[in-house]
Design a protein around this motif. Sequence first.
Motif, PDB file in Angstrom:
ATOM      1  N   ILE A 233      -3.099  10.442   6.640  1.00  0.00           N
ATOM      2  CA  ILE A 233      -2.414  10.251   5.932  1.00  0.00           C
ATOM      3  C   ILE A 233      -0.678   9.070   5.696  1.00  0.00           C
ATOM      4  O   ILE A 233      -0.554  10.514   6.932  1.00  0.00           O
ATOM      5  N   PHE A 234      -0.327   9.222   5.429  1.00  0.00           N
ATOM      6  CA  PHE A 234       1.171   8.476   5.549  1.00  0.00           C
ATOM      7  C   PHE A 234       1.822   8.352   3.792  1.00  0.00           C
ATOM      8  O   PHE A 234       1.787   7.440   3.059  1.00  0.00           O
ATOM      9  N   VAL A 235       2.629   9.810   4.156  1.00  0.00           N
ATOM     10  CA  VAL A 235       3.911   9.621   3.013  1.00  0.00           C
ATOM     11  C   VAL A 235       4.818   9.051   3.141  1.00  0.00           C
ATOM     12  O   VAL A 235       5.398   8.949   3.637  1.00  0.00           O
ATOM     13  N   ILE A 236       5.448   7.950   2.186  1.00  0.00           N
ATOM     14  CA  ILE A 236       6.758   7.478   1.844  1.00  0.00           C
ATOM     15  C   ILE A 236       7.269   7.973   0.949  1.00  0.00           C
ATOM     16  O   ILE A 236       7.136   7.796  -0.008  1.00  0.00           O
ATOM     17  N   ASN A 237       8.682   8.586   0.986  1.00  0.00           N
ATOM     18  CA  ASN A 237       9.471   9.206  -0.253  1.00  0.00           C
ATOM     19  C   ASN A 237      10.064   8.770  -0.406  1.00  0.00           C
ATOM     20  O   ASN A 237      11.072   8.348   0.874  1.00  0.00           O
ATOM     21  N   PHE A 238      10.403   8.159  -1.717  1.00  0.00           N
ATOM     22  CA  PHE A 238      11.334   6.900  -2.093  1.00  0.00           C
ATOM     23  C   PHE A 238      12.816   8.026  -2.464  1.00  0.00           C
ATOM     24  O   PHE A 238      13.766   7.537  -2.381  1.00  0.00           O
ATOM     25  N   LYS A 239      12.450   9.479  -2.824  1.00  0.00           N
ATOM     26  CA  LYS A 239      13.376   9.848  -2.898  1.00  0.00           C
ATOM     27  C   LYS A 239      14.497   9.758  -3.973  1.00  0.00           C
ATOM     28  O   LYS A 239      13.902   9.427  -4.593  1.00  0.00           O
ATOM     29  N   SER A 240      15.557   9.817  -3.948  1.00  0.00           N
ATOM     30  CA  SER A 240      16.737   9.041  -5.041  1.00  0.00           C
ATOM     31  C   SER A 240      17.620   8.022  -4.565  1.00  0.00           C
ATOM     32  O   SER A 240      18.409   7.268  -5.302  1.00  0.00           O
ATOM     33  N   TYR A 241      17.033   7.033  -3.605  1.00  0.00           N
ATOM     34  CA  TYR A 241      17.007   6.416  -2.795  1.00  0.00           C
ATOM     35  C   TYR A 241      16.963   4.889  -4.102  1.00  0.00           C
ATOM     36  O   TYR A 241      16.460   4.421  -4.170  1.00  0.00           O
ATOM     37  N   GLU A 242      19.184   3.892  -3.951  1.00  0.00           N
ATOM     38  CA  GLU A 242      18.797   3.075  -4.708  1.00  0.00           C
ATOM     39  C   GLU A 242      18.265   1.919  -4.004  1.00  0.00           C
ATOM     40  O   GLU A 242      17.901   1.569  -5.181  1.00  0.00           O
ATOM     41  N   GLU A 243      17.646   1.696  -2.974  1.00  0.00           N
ATOM     42  CA  GLU A 243      17.476   0.824  -2.236  1.00  0.00           C
ATOM     43  C   GLU A 243      15.085   0.647  -3.103  1.00  0.00           C
ATOM     44  O   GLU A 243      15.116  -0.171  -2.797  1.00  0.00           O
TER      45      GLU A 243
ATOM     46  N   GLY B 228       6.729  15.420   9.137  1.00  0.00           N
ATOM     47  CA  GLY B 228       7.894  14.323   8.732  1.00  0.00           C
ATOM     48  C   GLY B 228       9.667  15.067   9.293  1.00  0.00           C
ATOM     49  O   GLY B 228       9.572  16.076  10.242  1.00  0.00           O
ATOM     50  N   ALA B 229      10.684  14.010   9.202  1.00  0.00           N
ATOM     51  CA  ALA B 229      11.495  14.300   9.040  1.00  0.00           C
ATOM     52  C   ALA B 229      12.393  13.346  10.672  1.00  0.00           C
ATOM     53  O   ALA B 229      12.084  13.891  11.483  1.00  0.00           O
ATOM     54  N   GLY B 230      12.603  12.230  10.324  1.00  0.00           N
ATOM     55  CA  GLY B 230      13.186  11.333  11.627  1.00  0.00           C
ATOM     56  C   GLY B 230      12.640  10.120  11.964  1.00  0.00           C
ATOM     57  O   GLY B 230      12.947   9.226  12.368  1.00  0.00           O
ATOM     58  N   VAL B 231      11.057  10.631  11.250  1.00  0.00           N
ATOM     59  CA  VAL B 231      10.163   9.772  11.749  1.00  0.00           C
ATOM     60  C   VAL B 231      10.433   8.388  12.162  1.00  0.00           C
ATOM     61  O   VAL B 231      10.634   7.759   9.949  1.00  0.00           O
ATOM     62  N   ALA B 232      10.308   7.278  13.086  1.00  0.00           N
ATOM     63  CA  ALA B 232      10.655   5.993  12.540  1.00  0.00           C
ATOM     64  C   ALA B 232       9.671   5.079  13.059  1.00  0.00           C
ATOM     65  O   ALA B 232       9.702   3.671  12.863  1.00  0.00           O
ATOM     66  N   THR B 233       9.175   5.412  14.279  1.00  0.00           N
ATOM     67  CA  THR B 233       8.524   4.196  15.095  1.00  0.00           C
ATOM     68  C   THR B 233       6.947   4.882  15.179  1.00  0.00           C
ATOM     69  O   THR B 233       6.567   6.056  14.721  1.00  0.00           O
ATOM     70  N   GLY B 234       5.654   3.696  15.435  1.00  0.00           N
ATOM     71  CA  GLY B 234       5.066   4.239  15.718  1.00  0.00           C
ATOM     72  C   GLY B 234       4.703   5.205  16.873  1.00  0.00           C
ATOM     73  O   GLY B 234       3.791   5.536  17.069  1.00  0.00           O
ATOM     74  N   GLU B 235       5.353   5.366  17.896  1.00  0.00           N
ATOM     75  CA  GLU B 235       5.637   6.179  18.675  1.00  0.00           C
ATOM     76  C   GLU B 235       5.547   7.899  18.322  1.00  0.00           C
ATOM     77  O   GLU B 235       4.703   8.584  18.704  1.00  0.00           O
TER      78      GLU B 235
ATOM     79  N   VAL C 204       7.200   9.441   6.001  1.00  0.00           N
ATOM     80  CA  VAL C 204       8.317   9.417   6.452  1.00  0.00           C
ATOM     81  C   VAL C 204       9.539   8.855   5.301  1.00  0.00           C
ATOM     82  O   VAL C 204       9.298   8.222   4.045  1.00  0.00           O
ATOM     83  N   ALA C 205      10.804   8.877   5.358  1.00  0.00           N
ATOM     84  CA  ALA C 205      11.742   8.414   3.737  1.00  0.00           C
ATOM     85  C   ALA C 205      13.035   6.940   4.616  1.00  0.00           C
ATOM     86  O   ALA C 205      12.532   6.218   5.062  1.00  0.00           O
ATOM     87  N   SER C 206      13.850   8.094   5.191  1.00  0.00           N
ATOM     88  CA  SER C 206      15.285   6.844   5.447  1.00  0.00           C
ATOM     89  C   SER C 206      15.135   5.430   6.487  1.00  0.00           C
ATOM     90  O   SER C 206      15.373   4.242   5.962  1.00  0.00           O
ATOM     91  N   ALA C 207      14.390   5.787   7.651  1.00  0.00           N
ATOM     92  CA  ALA C 207      13.578   4.774   8.363  1.00  0.00           C
ATOM     93  C   ALA C 207      13.411   3.294   7.506  1.00  0.00           C
ATOM     94  O   ALA C 207      13.288   2.341   7.988  1.00  0.00           O
ATOM     95  N   ILE C 208      12.706   3.701   6.420  1.00  0.00           N
ATOM     96  CA  ILE C 208      12.321   2.751   5.951  1.00  0.00           C
ATOM     97  C   ILE C 208      12.788   2.266   5.018  1.00  0.00           C
ATOM     98  O   ILE C 208      12.960   1.046   4.515  1.00  0.00           O
ATOM     99  N   ILE C 209      13.052   3.057   3.553  1.00  0.00           N
ATOM    100  CA  ILE C 209      13.972   2.900   2.876  1.00  0.00           C
ATOM    101  C   ILE C 209      15.083   2.270   2.981  1.00  0.00           C
ATOM    102  O   ILE C 209      15.632   0.854   2.101  1.00  0.00           O
TER     103      ILE C 209
ATOM    104  N   PRO D 291      12.002  -2.990   6.104  1.00  0.00           N
ATOM    105  CA  PRO D 291      11.109  -2.360   5.854  1.00  0.00           C
ATOM    106  C   PRO D 291       9.435  -2.828   5.426  1.00  0.00           C
ATOM    107  O   PRO D 291       8.479  -1.360   6.177  1.00  0.00           O
ATOM    108  N   GLU D 292       8.785  -3.945   5.742  1.00  0.00           N
ATOM    109  CA  GLU D 292       7.603  -3.630   5.785  1.00  0.00           C
ATOM    110  C   GLU D 292       7.535  -3.360   7.616  1.00  0.00           C
ATOM    111  O   GLU D 292       5.933  -2.558   7.550  1.00  0.00           O
ATOM    112  N   ARG D 293       8.170  -4.218   8.577  1.00  0.00           N
ATOM    113  CA  ARG D 293       8.148  -4.048   9.775  1.00  0.00           C
ATOM    114  C   ARG D 293       7.755  -2.236  10.372  1.00  0.00           C
ATOM    115  O   ARG D 293       6.748  -1.710  10.828  1.00  0.00           O
ATOM    116  N   VAL D 294       8.543  -1.608   9.431  1.00  0.00           N
ATOM    117  CA  VAL D 294       8.494  -0.202   9.458  1.00  0.00           C
ATOM    118  C   VAL D 294       7.400  -0.066   9.546  1.00  0.00           C
ATOM    119  O   VAL D 294       6.625   1.013  10.223  1.00  0.00           O
ATOM    120  N   ILE D 295       7.356   0.442   8.164  1.00  0.00           N
ATOM    121  CA  ILE D 295       5.657   0.776   7.570  1.00  0.00           C
ATOM    122  C   ILE D 295       4.750   0.447   8.731  1.00  0.00           C
ATOM    123  O   ILE D 295       3.518   1.340   8.577  1.00  0.00           O
TER     124      ILE D 295
END
Length: 219
Positions: free
Chosen positions: A3-13, A175-182, A197-202, A207-211
């Motif tokens: 499972i991969f959760v993408i948290n949009f939080k309150s980011y305007e983006e 989670g926390a700071g996760v940004a890569t496949g590694e 993951v949130a910030s590294a994608i948003i 973003p598509e490449r990071v996802i």
Amino acid sequence: MPIFVINFKSYEEALGEKGKILAEHAKKISAKLGVNIVIAPAFTDIRFLSGIIPVIAQHIDSVEPGAHTGSITAESVKTAGAIGTLINHSEMKLNLEDVSKCIARAKKNDLMTICCADSPENAAGIAKLNPDYVLIEPPELIGSKNSVSKTKPEVIKKTVDLVRLSNPQVGVICGAGVATGEDSRIAKQLGAIGIAVASAIIKSKNPERVIEDVAAGLV
Ligand code: G3P
């Protein structure tokens, strides 16, 4: 299935039409790689996005439906199309009694429960309350460039071990700071069943490449 959760939080983006583009990227990559991707958008976008990809709420309140102005009930997110909810995120902390009530209210509405914890010991305690998943996130690494996987792998390992002892039915996500496949690969090797993951994608220009990169590490 991971499972991969993408948290949009309150980011305007990630609001409105911008969130729709992110949801469409996530849907495409989910189908391509066979990873169960769920998004946690703003409450106000749950209905708008739930026809594209599975959506979870970022939080629910523990109150029953009724005279509670401004509250987010399990019923309201379910009706809007959510299939689950985060509970007790570090940015929306609850006391243990409310965590327990929220899990019960979510289950009553057939919502998947992903309950956040800030330490392995906290995760083991929360696992006893029978959520579907615990999400371990060291608060100091949230939104940082230092992933939990590389900076504090021992936290993931200890959480997996303690939760297994406490309640083996509960899956561990980290989670926390996760940004890569590694990062996601390391998390998986340490016994996590998923990643959040949130910030590294948003905040990414692509973003598509990071996802895709993060999802590929879970396969
Ligand atoms: O719920 C996931 C989130 O708290 C992680 O945030 O920005 O560190 O990926 P971030």
